[in-house]
Design a protein around this motif. Sequence first.
Motif, PDB file in Angstrom:
ATOM      1  N   UNK A 152       0.842  -1.193   0.000  1.00 31.53           N
ATOM      2  CA  UNK A 152       0.000   0.000   0.000  1.00 31.53           C
ATOM      3  C   UNK A 152       0.882   1.250   0.000  1.00 31.53           C
ATOM      4  N   UNK A 153       1.962   1.181   0.808  1.00 29.62           N
ATOM      5  CA  UNK A 153       2.867   2.323   0.878  1.00 29.62           C
ATOM      6  C   UNK A 153       3.540   2.568  -0.465  1.00 29.62           C
ATOM      7  N   UNK A 154       3.879   1.479  -1.137  1.00 31.18           N
ATOM      8  CA  UNK A 154       4.531   1.592  -2.435  1.00 31.18           C
ATOM      9  C   UNK A 154       3.581   2.264  -3.433  1.00 31.18           C
ATOM     10  N   UNK A 155       2.322   1.868  -3.364  1.00 31.92           N
ATOM     11  CA  UNK A 155       1.291   2.478  -4.220  1.00 31.92           C
ATOM     12  C   UNK A 155       1.253   3.993  -3.991  1.00 31.92           C
ATOM     13  N   UNK A 156       1.266   4.366  -2.713  1.00 32.93           N
ATOM     14  CA  UNK A 156       1.167   5.762  -2.342  1.00 32.93           C
ATOM     15  C   UNK A 156       2.365   6.538  -2.886  1.00 32.93           C
ATOM     16  N   UNK A 157       3.543   5.942  -2.698  1.00 31.01           N
ATOM     17  CA  UNK A 157       4.783   6.582  -3.147  1.00 31.01           C
ATOM     18  C   UNK A 157       4.745   6.729  -4.668  1.00 31.01           C
ATOM     19  N   UNK A 158       4.177   5.756  -5.338  1.00 29.23           N
ATOM     20  CA  UNK A 158       4.109   5.789  -6.789  1.00 29.23           C
ATOM     21  C   UNK A 158       3.265   6.969  -7.269  1.00 29.23           C
ATOM     22  N   UNK A 159       2.150   7.170  -6.633  1.00 23.83           N
ATOM     23  CA  UNK A 159       1.297   8.301  -7.046  1.00 23.83           C
ATOM     24  C   UNK A 159       1.998   9.620  -6.759  1.00 23.83           C
ATOM     25  N   UNK A 160       2.728   9.668  -5.655  1.00 25.93           N
ATOM     26  CA  UNK A 160       3.474  10.894  -5.340  1.00 25.93           C
ATOM     27  C   UNK A 160       4.507  11.202  -6.415  1.00 25.93           C
ATOM     28  N   UNK A 161       5.233  10.139  -6.813  1.00 28.58           N
ATOM     29  CA  UNK A 161       6.270  10.304  -7.837  1.00 28.58           C
ATOM     30  C   UNK A 161       5.662  10.763  -9.151  1.00 28.58           C
ATOM     31  N   UNK A 162       4.543  10.163  -9.499  1.00 23.66           N
ATOM     32  CA  UNK A 162       3.863  10.532 -10.736  1.00 23.66           C
ATOM     33  C   UNK A 162       3.481  12.014 -10.723  1.00 23.66           C
ATOM     34  N   UNK A 163       3.034  12.455  -9.565  1.00 23.20           N
ATOM     35  CA  UNK A 163       2.622  13.840  -9.439  1.00 23.20           C
ATOM     36  C   UNK A 163       3.825  14.778  -9.579  1.00 23.20           C
ATOM     37  N   UNK A 164       4.922  14.405  -8.924  1.00 25.50           N
ATOM     38  CA  UNK A 164       6.145  15.229  -9.013  1.00 25.50           C
ATOM     39  C   UNK A 164       6.620  15.322 -10.449  1.00 25.50           C
ATOM     40  N   UNK A 165       6.603  14.187 -11.117  1.00 23.69           N
ATOM     41  CA  UNK A 165       7.070  14.131 -12.494  1.00 23.69           C
ATOM     42  C   UNK A 165       6.218  15.022 -13.381  1.00 23.69           C
ATOM     43  N   UNK A 166       4.921  14.979 -13.153  1.00 25.81           N
ATOM     44  CA  UNK A 166       4.003  15.803 -13.951  1.00 25.81           C
ATOM     45  C   UNK A 166       4.289  17.274 -13.704  1.00 25.81           C
ATOM     46  N   UNK A 167       4.616  17.596 -12.459  1.00 20.62           N
ATOM     47  CA  UNK A 167       4.886  18.995 -12.126  1.00 20.62           C
ATOM     48  C   UNK A 167       6.162  19.493 -12.815  1.00 20.62           C
ATOM     49  N   UNK A 168       7.196  18.658 -12.835  1.00 24.62           N
ATOM     50  CA  UNK A 168       8.456  19.083 -13.469  1.00 24.62           C
ATOM     51  C   UNK A 168       8.273  19.306 -14.963  1.00 24.62           C
ATOM     52  N   UNK A 169       7.367  18.560 -15.536  1.00 25.63           N
ATOM     53  CA  UNK A 169       7.194  18.675 -16.990  1.00 25.63           C
ATOM     54  C   UNK A 169       6.618  20.027 -17.400  1.00 25.63           C
TER      55      UNK A 169
END
Lengths: 323, 315
Positions: A203-220
């Motif tokens: 579950x934690x990994x899932x959460x971290x994954x969504x966080x990373x996706x969000x960060x990546x989208x922001x940098x773009x």
Amino acid sequence: MDVSDLLQVGASKQKSIQVEKEIPLDIDIGYLTATDPNPINEDEYKNDREEYLQSIARDNAQLLINHLFSLPITSSPDGPLAKLPAPTTILPRAKPLPKPKPPTKWEKFASAKGIQKQRREKKIWDEEKQEFRDRWGRGGKNKELEEQWLVEVPTNADADHDPVKDARDAKRKRVAKNEAQQLKNIQRAERSNASADLPIPAKEREKRKTELDRDLAQTRVSTASMGKFDKKFEGEPKLRGVKRKFDPNEKSADAEKASALAILSKLDTSSRPSKRARAAEDGDNVLNVRKAIRHEKRTGGPPGRDSKARSGKDSKGRSRKGR
Amino acid sequence: MLRVVKPKNARSKRVMLAREPQEVEQAKTCIFVKGSTTGERLNGVMRDLMALKRPNAISFSKKNTVHPFESTDSFTFWGQKNDAPLFLVGTHSKKRPHDLTFIRMYDSRVLELCELGVDAYVPMSDFSGRKPPPGHRPLMLFDSPLFDTHPRFQQVRSLLLDLFNGEQIDAITLAGLEHVVQVSVGPPPPGFTNESDAELPVVHVRCYSMRFLASGQRIPRVELEQIGPSLDLSLRRHQAPDEDMWRAATRKRKMEKKDVEKGLGRKRKNVGVDDAGDMVGRIHLGKQDLGKLQGRKVRALKEERGPKRRKVDEE
């Protein structure tokens, strides 16, 4: 010889079923099991081990059999049947307990709308033939149009118009649609099961994954051109914004009521305590420390005592605005 | 998209349904796995235990390079493939000769391990007694106080019980009671406690066939005859179950409504058992109407009557 003597002789040959034990056995008859809490006799054990073990086994087996035969017994074709109570020993299961099947999309909708399930009869009344016919299957009512020997063709129909084929295609389409819906229901059920079953690290990994996706989208979109002239990688997914979400059209009456009441409670501000009153309620937060320090720096006195400070001017009489 | 496994025909659908979690579980299947090296003794032990466990037993008779305490991947896989939550693994090495490892799974994951060394073994074929036909349930006897108190022996008890008698049944034919499995523990060394590091006493497993003799009463007299296998086992390494997993595995199903109505599962009020073992109930009666109580008949207490009734002849 008397009959009673004969009986006595017979009885003396038969051995007893009574067994004496210092501590009574702990019997779990549901699993046909007994635990003997009596300690082992070391001398006899060392003397003749097999004989000793067998004597204990016989005594305990006799006790277990005595208990078994005293259970409620019914007759059956295979002989007497003893009814066993539920076992008391706890043994682990091989698989988790079955979960209730999650409702399908229709079942959810039906329960929200309060639609009762109705049993669909297999037979259906045929007005023309004046008899009951099967709804589906061989000679079913749903194949009526396909099995007609003569079908009316509309005037504007194409030259290759085949009414039988049309009817059959329409039926196949309905079947295919139903199958797709079934599949989706199964997938939905599995997805809800899977998310409930995930262990905590997953579950934690899932959460971290969504966080990373969000960060990546922001940098773009964080370059000078908002990402417009950036080099695109192959297979890079298109950025999608937040989709607006609306409440479903069908909603249970309770949920609707709750949401309406939530809005109303926000509107009614008079009944809510003010911020200051709420702050005063928690005893520790009576003093706004940050505010006090700021005031202290500017005026050199505690807030609330200096009338000038309250009027919004510092000690030199200048307005604090615009500084 | 999640991959949905849909059965292609009715037969595979039945198999899939049978493998889904059940509320009341069937007897657990046990896989007997032969390690890379096993001697004559271990082969015999596995063969005999399998004879007792049949028909819920699967034999993996080829050589398998498995080390249960190092990696349990193969067991997870085999357990899933064969729908078997129990394993008995026989391995033999210089360090741990004649090694028998019990593995119990929950939800296709390893729950616990228990390693036993076979110190002595007499095969079934050496005894002349009548062997039980497959599918018969034994009576199980655990003859030592240690099975109640010592965690290691509790584990052994739980595993052996699960192996032979783990299925929950409603009733049993008394004529089908054929054999007894006795598990006993040798005398513990003096001053033996749960915490002491002293060597654990030996576990004896003996099997007997039962004979019922007339006793002059309804309950028969039991006589036993050894049928083997007889094993002397020493306790070696073990792995206790993970607490969370154990809790999940021992979760109980919700009581059915009819069971609850019968008074099961919930504390029954006003019903108890006295020292003699008899069921005693306490009944609450309504308040007694003392006005109707018959006291002494005294003339002064008599109710006033109206004028004396005259007898009327209706005829």
